[in-house]
Design an enzyme around this catalytic site. Structure first.
Site, PDB file in Angstrom:
ATOM      1  N   ARG A  71       4.466  40.450  41.073  1.00  0.00           N
ATOM      2  CA  ARG A  71       5.724  39.721  41.184  1.00  0.00           C
ATOM      3  C   ARG A  71       5.435  38.278  41.573  1.00  0.00           C
ATOM      4  O   ARG A  71       4.452  37.992  42.260  1.00  0.00           O
ATOM      5  CB  ARG A  71       6.633  40.353  42.238  1.00  0.00           C
ATOM      6  CG  ARG A  71       7.349  41.599  41.754  1.00  0.00           C
ATOM      7  CD  ARG A  71       8.271  42.157  42.810  1.00  0.00           C
ATOM      8  NE  ARG A  71       7.545  42.734  43.918  1.00  0.00           N
ATOM      9  CZ  ARG A  71       7.356  42.159  45.083  1.00  0.00           C
ATOM     10  NH1 ARG A  71       7.875  40.973  45.335  1.00  0.00           N
ATOM     11  NH2 ARG A  71       6.668  42.765  46.021  1.00  0.00           N
ATOM     12  N   TYR A 199       4.862  41.661  33.338  1.00  0.00           N
ATOM     13  CA  TYR A 199       4.386  42.534  34.417  1.00  0.00           C
ATOM     14  C   TYR A 199       5.562  43.290  35.061  1.00  0.00           C
ATOM     15  O   TYR A 199       6.618  42.690  35.333  1.00  0.00           O
ATOM     16  CB  TYR A 199       3.641  41.721  35.508  1.00  0.00           C
ATOM     17  CG  TYR A 199       3.510  42.551  36.767  1.00  0.00           C
ATOM     18  CD1 TYR A 199       2.548  43.563  36.842  1.00  0.00           C
ATOM     19  CD2 TYR A 199       4.416  42.420  37.818  1.00  0.00           C
ATOM     20  CE1 TYR A 199       2.489  44.400  37.938  1.00  0.00           C
ATOM     21  CE2 TYR A 199       4.358  43.250  38.930  1.00  0.00           C
ATOM     22  CZ  TYR A 199       3.389  44.238  38.981  1.00  0.00           C
ATOM     23  OH  TYR A 199       3.340  45.082  40.065  1.00  0.00           O
ATOM     24  N   LYS A 208      13.407  46.171  40.822  1.00  0.00           N
ATOM     25  CA  LYS A 208      13.707  45.257  41.932  1.00  0.00           C
ATOM     26  C   LYS A 208      14.901  44.355  41.608  1.00  0.00           C
ATOM     27  O   LYS A 208      15.719  44.056  42.471  1.00  0.00           O
ATOM     28  CB  LYS A 208      12.499  44.391  42.255  1.00  0.00           C
ATOM     29  CG  LYS A 208      11.226  45.153  42.494  1.00  0.00           C
ATOM     30  CD  LYS A 208      11.284  46.007  43.722  1.00  0.00           C
ATOM     31  CE  LYS A 208       9.938  46.675  43.922  1.00  0.00           C
ATOM     32  NZ  LYS A 208       9.767  47.453  45.095  1.00  0.00           N
ATOM     33  N   HIS A 228      15.009  48.959  50.230  1.00  0.00           N
ATOM     34  CA  HIS A 228      13.630  49.125  49.756  1.00  0.00           C
ATOM     35  C   HIS A 228      13.000  50.278  50.542  1.00  0.00           C
ATOM     36  O   HIS A 228      12.147  50.070  51.390  1.00  0.00           O
ATOM     37  CB  HIS A 228      12.884  47.812  50.006  1.00  0.00           C
ATOM     38  CG  HIS A 228      11.569  47.706  49.300  1.00  0.00           C
ATOM     39  ND1 HIS A 228      10.592  46.814  49.689  1.00  0.00           N
ATOM     40  CD2 HIS A 228      11.066  48.365  48.223  1.00  0.00           C
ATOM     41  CE1 HIS A 228       9.549  46.932  48.887  1.00  0.00           C
ATOM     42  NE2 HIS A 228       9.802  47.857  47.995  1.00  0.00           N
ATOM     43  N   SER A 250       6.068  46.158  49.999  1.00  0.00           N
ATOM     44  CA  SER A 250       5.317  46.633  48.839  1.00  0.00           C
ATOM     45  C   SER A 250       3.848  46.832  49.205  1.00  0.00           C
ATOM     46  O   SER A 250       3.266  46.012  49.922  1.00  0.00           O
ATOM     47  CB  SER A 250       5.396  45.608  47.706  1.00  0.00           C
ATOM     48  OG  SER A 250       6.728  45.409  47.336  1.00  0.00           O
ATOM     49  N   CYS A 252       2.405  49.076  51.084  1.00  0.00           N
ATOM     50  CA  CYS A 252       2.117  49.461  52.478  1.00  0.00           C
ATOM     51  C   CYS A 252       2.207  50.976  52.657  1.00  0.00           C
ATOM     52  O   CYS A 252       2.364  51.468  53.769  1.00  0.00           O
ATOM     53  CB  CYS A 252       3.081  48.780  53.436  1.00  0.00           C
ATOM     54  SG  CYS A 252       2.773  47.029  53.636  1.00  0.00           S
ATOM     55  N   ASP A 279      10.499  54.344  46.524  1.00  0.00           N
ATOM     56  CA  ASP A 279      10.602  52.880  46.578  1.00  0.00           C
ATOM     57  C   ASP A 279      11.999  52.352  46.905  1.00  0.00           C
ATOM     58  O   ASP A 279      12.117  51.359  47.601  1.00  0.00           O
ATOM     59  CB  ASP A 279      10.139  52.298  45.233  1.00  0.00           C
ATOM     60  CG  ASP A 279       9.856  50.805  45.298  1.00  0.00           C
ATOM     61  OD1 ASP A 279       9.316  50.356  46.323  1.00  0.00           O
ATOM     62  OD2 ASP A 279      10.183  50.093  44.330  1.00  0.00           O
ATOM     63  N   ARG A 378      -1.340  49.509  38.570  1.00  0.00           N
ATOM     64  CA  ARG A 378      -0.236  50.463  38.807  1.00  0.00           C
ATOM     65  C   ARG A 378      -0.284  51.637  37.849  1.00  0.00           C
ATOM     66  O   ARG A 378      -0.872  51.558  36.772  1.00  0.00           O
ATOM     67  CB  ARG A 378       1.102  49.740  38.588  1.00  0.00           C
ATOM     68  CG  ARG A 378       1.329  48.550  39.509  1.00  0.00           C
ATOM     69  CD  ARG A 378       2.073  48.960  40.724  1.00  0.00           C
ATOM     70  NE  ARG A 378       2.139  47.913  41.738  1.00  0.00           N
ATOM     71  CZ  ARG A 378       2.942  47.999  42.795  1.00  0.00           C
ATOM     72  NH1 ARG A 378       3.749  49.024  42.956  1.00  0.00           N
ATOM     73  NH2 ARG A 378       2.937  47.045  43.707  1.00  0.00           N
TER      74      ARG A 378
END
Ligand code: SAT
Ligand code: MN
Length: 649
Positions: A71, A199, A208, A228, A250, A252, A279, A378
């Site tokens: 991002r 991406y 998001k 989130h 993100s 974590c 998420d 990912r």
């Protein structure tokens, strides 16, 4: 052929086509045949690489451009008429200017390409939570990922009917030019525009962009919350189920916590953990006065590096079929994928994420530039693949929350776990979250920054108003979940993680859920309720640091200890953030909590500062001052100590 008679949809598609000028328009109906054909086409064009169909059936590898791997927060804009409404932590652009700029960039950019029209739903179609979006894109990769991450196809158009409203998403990959990359949100128009990226987080517009930035704005106006957060369910040995939502920035460990496998002795007793989401949570007040949550997504867009059989067996299993891998390495011996941490052995023949042969001899685990997989590589995996997916995953009414957990990466100060005194104190704790940055966003990694409720990059409006919305929601919920903070990332002097994390986080979850029932003890401290060491079950815990030292009760005590001097500094730091960044829209309730924290840590400031003061003669600095804006009317009611009745069960 158009799949709907909804004029608003038809107009949006026509306008988009006029702008992008694609050669063809293809409507995505969601059928298996269409998806299969698109995969074939993408393999033919090189956009996807087909992986070993025996070992990884229906799985593909995709590589993005090297300038397009995460991002881009500084190119992500909230475009509201008034700059103030986007607030101090978002980048803002005037909507008129933004539309003009985007149009200029996107005009004609789809020439020679196909524009796909993706009707999709965030949430189970027909659920009161669900909302429909239409994304147009010139990328097959986007279509295929959206098809995993959301519910796609004609059923969404049916749900929309002839006149229904939807979130408009326009994506054009253009030349993937980083200097002309813009991710623009127009919350006042229910519109998202993304240009010059391909991406995930920048282009899968349901995620998001819609489910957090636009949805958080809708939630504020409509009285619900878009957060989130992962959602997980814990089944107790007696069969009772409790649900938890947890917000972490993100990369974590949300996916790991959401899918954790409890230690053996918990499994033996009959505990079970099931994943509802990893998420995003959409949360509403239920008729019973509790908060109910759904996961609006349909798949996992998880971080690959570090995922292995031991760290997250369930996530790994989820990637075994129907998965698209992005920017991982390709093991050319068997056409499977590899990333750092997947196996101890390094693959002998492998192509790195940029498409070049990888020399494992040059690999240095401390130097990210030598990695075979990108640190933010990912997997996009269907949620139904997950061995521990919750039976409530497709529930239209969602699951009731017993607890909300906040957490970040903090090497020091923040204990393993603590509990807020009440809802507003919990909101304060969320608002004061800081965490070290990760590879999920472009920019430096490991820098401590404020990330309130893990929503810094995702709140679609003014952060102060977002805090106020949390406070308002608390007033609407008769039976609010309890709020906790966790920190799995404390390190010792040698940089070792002090807590084992992963499955052992169950030990903390157990305490949290027992607290929700009044069935576990705690100690009242300056920052909230903290378990005593004996309140955390350490049975069979076997964790060794690099130097061979074993984790035991002493280490647990260390990570549960509250260092008031550090917290006094933390309070100063929070005050600086409130005053310096969020400024005048902080709700009074949060100032009150800050003042309580300062008050509770006051002695410690004196203690720390008195030592040098004795020599240097600056003792007067020692007294803690009250945070700005202490409302006169409320200071008197500010509890210096939490209510005694809540100290223990
Ligand atoms: O790239 S995404 O934004 O989708 C994932 C993340 O950063 O959490
Ligand atoms: Mn995320």
């Amino acid at each position: 052929m158009a799949l709907t008679k909804n004029k608003k949809v038809l107009d949006f598609v026509a306008e988009s086509a006029e702008l992008g000028q694609p050669d063809n328009i293809v409507w995505i109906d969601g059928s298996a045949e269409q998806i299969k054909a698109l995969k074939k086409e993408a393999v033919k064009s090189g956009e996807l690489i087909k992986l070993n169909d025996n070992l990884l059936p229906d799985c593909y590898l995709h590589r993005t451009k090297v300038n397009d791997v995460a991002r881009v927060e500084d190119r992500t804009f909230i475009c509201t008429k008034n700059k103030e409404d986007a607030g101090p932590v978002n980048y803002w652009m005037d909507p008129r200017q933004a539309y003009e700029l985007a149009n200029e960039i996107a005009r004609g950019s789809m020439k020679g390409r196909t524009m796909y029209v993706i009707p999709y739903s965030m949430g189970v179609v027909g659920s009161p939570f669900a909302k429909i979006g239409i994304e147009v894109t010139d990328s097959i990769y986007v279509v295929l990922n959206m098809n995993i991450m959301t519910r796609v196809g004609v059923e969404c158009l049916k749900a929309l009917g002839k006149n229904g409203d939807f979130i408009k998403g326009f994506h054009a990959k253009c030349n993937v030019d980083a200097d002309k990359r813009y991710i623009m949100h127009f919350p006042e128009d229910n519109t998202i525009i993304s240009v010059n990226s391909a991406y995930g987080g920048n282009v899968l517009l349901g995620k998001k962009c819609f489910a957090l930035r636009i949805a958080s704005y809708l939630g504020k106006n409509e009285g619900w919350m878009a957060e989130h957060m992962l959602i997980l369910g814990v089944t107790f040995p007696d069969g009772e189920k409790k649900y938890v939502a947890a917000a972490f920035p993100s990369a974590c460990g949300k996916t790991n916590l959401a899918m954790l496998i409890p230690p053996k002795h918990y499994l033996d007793k009959g505990y079970k953990v099931e994943c509802v989401g990893d998420d995003i949570a959409w949360i509403r007040v239920g008729e019973d006065g509790r908060l109910w949550a759904v996961n609006p997504e349909n798949g996992f867009f998880g971080v690959a590096p570090g995922t292995n059989e031991h760290s997250n067996y369930n996530a790994l299993q989820s990637t075994k079929r129907g998965t698209i891998f992005t920017n991982v390495a390709l093991n050319t011996d068997d056409m499977t994928v590899w990333w750092e941490g997947l196996t101890k052995e390094l693959p002998e023949h492998c192509i790195d994420w940029t498409g070049k042969p990888w020399d494992s001899a040059k690999y240095d685990k401390h130097d990210k530039s030598t990695c075979a997989a990108h640190p933010n590589s990912r997997f996009t995996a269907p949620a139904i693949n997950c061995p521990c997916v919750s039976p409530e995953f497709n529930s239209k009414k969602g699951v009731p929350l017993s607890a909300i957990i906040f957490g970040g990466r903090r090497a020091s100060t923040t204990p393993l776990v603590y509990e807020a005194r009440d809802w507003n104190h919990g909101v304060f704790i969320g608002s004061a979250m800081s965490s070290e940055t990760t590879a999920a966003a472009a920019g430096a990694v490991g820098v401590l920054r404020h990330d309130p409720m893990a929503m810094k990059p995702f709140a679609g409006y003014h952060m102060g108003d977002y805090f106020a919305h949390w406070v308002e929601m608390g007033k609407k919920v008769k039976n609010p979940p309890k709020i906790f903070n966790v920190n799995w990332f404390r390190t010792d002097a040698d940089g070792n993680f002090m807590w084992p994390g992963f499955g052992d986080n169950m030990r903390v979850l157990e305490w949290i859920l027992k607290r929700c029932d009044g069935a576990a003890d705690a100690e009242e401290t300056a920052i909230g309720f903290v378990p005593k060491a004996e309140d955390i079950d350490l049975t069979d815990l076997d964790y060794e640091y690099d130097d061979g030292k074993k984790f035991g009760v002493d280490e647990l005590k260390e990570i549960l200890a509250i260092d008031k001097a550090k917290w006094a500094k933390e309070a100063e730091e929070i005050e600086g953030y409130y005053n310096g960044t969020i400024k005048d829209r902080i709700p009074q309730e949060l100032w009150d909590s800050l003042n309580t924290l300062k008050e509770n840590c006051k002695g410690a400031v004196e203690e720390v500062k008195e030592k040098p003061a004795a020599k240097k003669n600056v003792a007067k600095k020692a007294t803690a001052t009250t945070a700005k804006k202490p409302a006169a009317k409320k200071t008197t009611t500010t509890a210096k100590k939490p209510a005694a009745k809540k100290t223990t069960k």
